[in-house]
Each structure stands twice: as C-alpha cells, then as structure tokens.
Design an enzyme around this catalytic site. Structure first.
Site, short mmCIF file in Angstrom:
data_model
loop_
_atom_site.label_atom_id
_atom_site.label_comp_id
_atom_site.label_asym_id
_atom_site.label_seq_id
_atom_site.Cartn_x
_atom_site.Cartn_y
_atom_site.Cartn_z
N LYS A 23 0.86 -1.18 0.00
CA LYS A 23 0.00 0.00 0.00
C LYS A 23 0.90 1.23 0.00
O LYS A 23 1.68 1.44 0.93
CB LYS A 23 -0.92 0.03 1.22
N ASP A 25 1.60 5.36 -0.10
CA ASP A 25 1.02 6.57 0.47
C ASP A 25 1.08 7.68 -0.58
O ASP A 25 2.01 8.49 -0.62
CB ASP A 25 1.83 6.96 1.71
N ARG A 199 -16.84 0.01 -0.99
CA ARG A 199 -15.80 -0.35 -0.02
C ARG A 199 -15.97 -1.85 0.27
O ARG A 199 -16.78 -2.25 1.10
CB ARG A 199 -15.94 0.47 1.25
N LYS A 205 -7.10 -3.49 3.71
CA LYS A 205 -5.83 -2.79 3.92
C LYS A 205 -5.45 -2.82 5.40
O LYS A 205 -6.29 -2.66 6.28
CB LYS A 205 -5.92 -1.35 3.44
#
Length: 608
Positions: A23, A25, A199, A205
């Site tokens: 993941k 940023d 979602r 995550k």
C-alpha cells in the site's frame, strides 16, 4: 467512475485465494488513455495532468505502441518513491497544489512521481470489471511486458508507468514494508470483480502503525483535539493534534483532568504542565505533524522527560527484526550530537538512495569503533561473527561483504562502519560501469579550485556530448561521474579518456591543476586523479558519511549547485536526509545514461 475502495483491517486473511500488494502513500489515480487523449483523474474526478507533466509526457511517448489497446483504463497510485515500498505523501500533495508552470517543471525533474498500477479496468474499449482480479492482472502484466514497462516498482527507473506485482507471501511482503517504512499492506481476493465506488471486504488494507510517546499539553473544547508534544533538548515541540481512538471513558477522563487541573487559556482551551504521557499511533511524520494520528494508550509509567525528539525518531523508524543495536547511546560524531542510534536512523533514511550504488559491489568499509574521535581501520574480509543474512562474494583470498539489503547496511552501521568504499563495477562485471574523476585540492580552503575544475570539465563534456554527474567527496574535493554501458569499455580504454581529459585541463591551466602523484610536488595546485580509476581500486560511495568530526557526507549534487557558494561543510549527517526529501536525488536515474556513442567517438579521435 469512482474507484473500488479498501476496507481497513487489523488482521489480513491468508490462503491461496488471497494475494498481497504494497500500500503506497500517494494519490489514488485512474489513468484514461484514448486515441488522442491522456487523463490522470483523482478519486474525486480532479484532472491531475497539469501538476504531473512527466507522467503524461512519458505516456505520450508510447502513443503508437498503445494504439491497439485504446480506449484503455488503469487503476493505480500516484507516488513519489522513496524506495520500492514507500512513497513520500507530502511531496505528492505539495506537487498537486502547485500552479506555477516553471516550478512544476522543476519539481517534475528533481522530485519526479510515478504512477504505479495495480488493475486493468478497460482495454481496447472492453470493460473488464466483471472478470476476476487475477485474470485482469494477467492481462495487465502482459500489456506492460509488451510495452516494455517495468513489471515491478523501481524508483531508479524513469519509465513513470510501473506495475505493482502482487505477492502470494503476506509475511515476506510485510517484512519488506517494515524494513523500508512503507505505509501498509493490501490483501485482495484473487477472484474479486471490480465494484465501482464500493468499499469491499474482498479488498482489505492493513496499515503499518508506529506508536509515538507524546506529552499531552492542551485541550481544545471547540474541536475536541488534544495537542501532544515531545522535548527537543529543553523545548517542547508540538507534533500532533489527536481526537480519534479514545473510548468515551478515556476522553471524558482527559477532559476532566484538563478542565479541573489545567490553566484556562481561552474560553475553549486549557493547558497542563507536562505530566500526562500517551502513545499515539501514526503512519508517518511530515516534518511537523504525525500523520493520521490515533490515540493508542495511556503511558502511566512514562516520565515526560523521556518523551523526546530522539525517541520519536526511533519509534518512527523501528529496526528490522534481524538487526540488533548495541551501545545505542555511544557518541559517534560528538560535534554533530549524533549517537550510534542516530546514525542507524540516518542509514534507514538515506540507505535507499545509497543501496543501488552498493549493490553487488565488493565492499571495503572503514570502521570507527569509538566514533570519529577514536582510531579507525579498513575492513574487507567479513568477520566470522557476521549473521547469516549478510551476503558475501569471494575474490582471490578475500571474502567481501556485498551490501544488497537494508538489514546488511544496518548491521554494518552497528559495527560502526562509517565509510563505504566501492570499486567501479559490480562483481558480476569485468569492465567499469562508470568513469570517475577525482578533483582533489590541497586543502578544504582550496575548494574553489575543485569548483573551477568541475566547471571546466563540464564545458569539455558538453563539447563531446558526454552526460556527466557530480558529487562531493565528503572531504575537500569533488568527484565527476560519467556512466558507461555494461561490458562495453575496458579499463585501458577509460584510462585513455581520463588521461586525455586531465592532461588537457592541466595544459590549459598548469598553475591551477596537476596530475603529479607526489604531494610535495603539487604545491597549491589541484590534483586531477585519473589513476585511481582502475580495476581493484575503490572510491567513496554516494551518500556515504566520512569519518570527519564535522560529519560530512559524500553527496550527489545538481550541476547548477556548482558555484562559489558551494562548500563540503553544507552536507552532513544531520541534514542529508532532509535534502533528499526537499531536493531529490541527482543520481536517481544516472545509470540510465550510457554515453556509449560519445565515448566511442572520443576514443576514435584520440586514436587517430
């Protein structure tokens, strides 16, 4: 369209039907490519092209190759890569807000962004939303392979469109994220379809939370935030405003303490003397505030004096599990107020920019067991107590360390290896991958001679169509780099080039420059050292510190920085990490340059 969204989780599932991604940023970004149009769209539909021209320009170069596949739609993340596992969000955010074209173009060069892609939503006008993720990714990786685009995330690659290659090993990928201080990990169901704007629990995550100890100083009734601070020397520095993560009971208890025992500053704010310490979770520190702060717990046993800037740095940069620090408070650069623990944090911050130059190089280090005020010694052979994760390469009768990982770099740091010296080619090559000219003035007071020599060399390079790079030596001089193609030019051939360049400059200004090896015969002239560029010899690595009391570092520079205001003392272990974030890495894409044609032409002329 609105991108499919991730569901937060504290634990991620394992199994053959799940796959994992880093993941990053950055900014979630949809890339839409049509016959004559390229659009970068944020998740809210904002057009991002003007702020990130390098990505659009790169995609425009692929126009002909892309024609069989348009209309094309990709989902990814817009990032400024600090390493392969971490993006610096503040840089992406800063760039997205810029309006001035000249400033945008400058940062597109110094702080470039990549679009790292994880999903293929449409190809040749055909929607793929309903087919399983694994099949979409197979088509995506095939597309990138066909277009000769990176199939993994590589910060040192200027192809600004890259593929996030999923992993089947959650633990191995999580270890890398921890090692390189990434934002977190994503788990996706391999069979999941793409649900616009949903979602989904098929996309999860998990963030890599760091827990920071802070002192609560202020409560603001108007917005519900508690201000937290740490000591930097004797000064309290606010670093966080936190309101999330408290239970109702915890929040009410804190409010009562502030309103009953604190000093009322305004109609809605109260302040306490330093007394209450808490642990706050965050995903990063932007230089002034913790990012995405959440209350974690009260620290009833913690004394406020222990909540310091130094402790915060270590909490922001936890050590990878194989690495153990000994004597962490030992002074290493006393003049810089830097301990061993501070030095290891420096390596964690700067290491990702240093490691590409150490990769597969036979390493010689200079160790300072008692810091720069003590004795030092060279080390080539790996010691017998080295851990198993340290890689080695045998050459002649020496077992060299090859520093190819952050774990190894930090282990060497704990051994107080302060200087990292490398040869001019990886051990996998027998010919140099760069020419380096060492501009060595008689003292740091003669540094202007190095500036003069560098500027004159650059004029020669430009005349010969040679692309060059430059860095400080970390002591009193400068070093010029000319990248070469792998396996093309021998050391004899590069010696022909370096000898010509240095002797030519000496003929122009014999009172300023010399190739004289004996120091006593140089006088106050700058020594042009071309003999050091040879097989088996070494040079200080980019971003390596030096064992100087001032804590200077061998730092890559931009050519426009080579002027009368330049000084080696500007670049130290205290500021180089911030320089990388603010100004970028001038050597980031160096090895994409080969100079093959220019060097061939020059050699041909010299042989006539």
């Amino acid at each position: 369209m609105i991108p499919m969204r991730l569901t937060p989780a504290t634990q991620l599932p394992e199994g053959d039907d799940w796959q994992y991604e880093v993941k990053y940023d950055g900014f979630r970004c949809l890339l839409l490519i049509d016959t004559n149009n390229v659009q970068l769209l944020s998740k809210t539909g904002k057009v991002l092209n003007p702020a990130f021209p390098e990505i659009e320009a790169f995609i425009q170069q692929l126009t002909n190759a892309l024609q069989p596949y348009v209309p094309l739609q990709l989902d990814g993340e817009l990032v400024h890569l600090v390493n392969s596992y971490k993006s610096h969000f503040s840089t992406v955010q800063k760039r997205s807000r810029m309006k001035k074209v000249t400033a945008i173009e400058q940062l597109a060069t110094t702080l470039p962004c990549h679009l790292v892609v994880f999903d293929l939503l449409k190809i040749n006008g055909t929607s793929l939303l309903t087919i399983p993720l694994q099949q979409r990714q197979k088509q995506l990786s095939l597309l990138f392979k066909t277009l000769d685009l990176p199939l993994s995330v590589i910060p040192e690659d200027s192809r600004y469109l890259q593929y996030i290659n999923p992993s089947t090993s959650m633990d191995r990928l999580w270890d890398k994220i921890v090692q390189f201080n990434g934002e977190g990990l994503i788990a996706k169901k391999a069979a999941s379809s793409y649900k616009e704007g949903v979602r989904s629990k098929q996309w999860l995550k998990k963030k890599f939370w760091r827990l920071i100890n802070v002192i609560l100083l202020e409560y603001n009734e108007l917005n519900g935030y508690f201000q937290g601070a740490v000591y930097r020397e004797d000064t309290l520095i606010p670093i966080v405003d936190v309101k999330h993560g408290f239970s109702d009971k915890e929040r009410q208890t804190l409010i009562s303490i502030f309103t009953q025992n604190g000093q009322r500053m305004t109609s809605t704010t109260w302040q306490l003397t330093p007394s209450i310490c808490v642990s706050v979770g965050c995903i990063d520190f932007d230089g002034s505030h913790l990012r995405e702060p959440r209350f974690s717990s009260f620290l009833l046993e913690e004394h406020p004096d222990h909540c310091t800037w130094e402790q915060m740095q270590r909490q922001l940069y936890p050590l990878p599990s194989p690495v153990v620090i000994t004597h962490r408070d030992k002074p290493i650069w006393p003049n810089c107020h830097m301990t061993k623990d501070d030095y290891l944090i420096f390596l964690q911050q700067v290491g990702p920019s240093m490691l590409p130059f150490l990769h597969n190089r036979l390493l010689t280090v200079i160790r300072y067991p008692h810091g720069v005020d003590g004795d030092a010694f060279y080390q080539k052979n790996i010691p017998d107590y080295a851990p198993d994760f340290v890689n080695t390469t045998q050459e002649d009768d020496i077992t060299y360390i090859t520093c190819n990982s952050m774990d190894t770099l930090l282990w060497l740091g704990n051994q107080l290896a302060l200087e990292f010296h490398i040869p001019f080619q990886p051990y996998t090559e027998h010919k140099p991958t760069e020419i380096v000219l060492d501009l060595d003035p008689p003292s740091v007071n003669h540094f202007p001679l190095a500036i003069e020599a560098a500027q004159r060399f650059r004029a020669i390079f430009n005349e010969c169509h040679i692309t060059s790079f430059i860095k400080t030596s970390g002591r009193k001089g400068l070093q010029l780099y000319i990248p070469l193609p792998k396996g093309r030019f021998s050391y004899d051939e590069t010696r022909t080039v370096t000898s010509f360049l240095c002797h030519f400059l000496c003929e122009q200004e014999p009172s300023l420059f010399t190739t004289e090896r004996l120091k006593k015969n140089r006088g106050e002239r700058l020594y042009l050292d071309y003999l050091q560029h040879d097989a088996g010899k070494t040079l200080i690595a980019p971003y390596s510190p030096r064992g100087e009391k001032e804590g200077t570092v061998s730092v890559p520079l931009y050519w426009e920085e080579i002027n009368e205001d330049l000084s080696p003392s500007h670049f130290t272990v205290n500021n180089v990490a911030d320089r990388l974030l603010q100004k970028g890495d001038p050597f980031r894409f160096m090895y994409e340059t080969t100079n093959e044609s220019a060097i061939e032409t020059l050699l041909s002329r010299l042989r006539e």
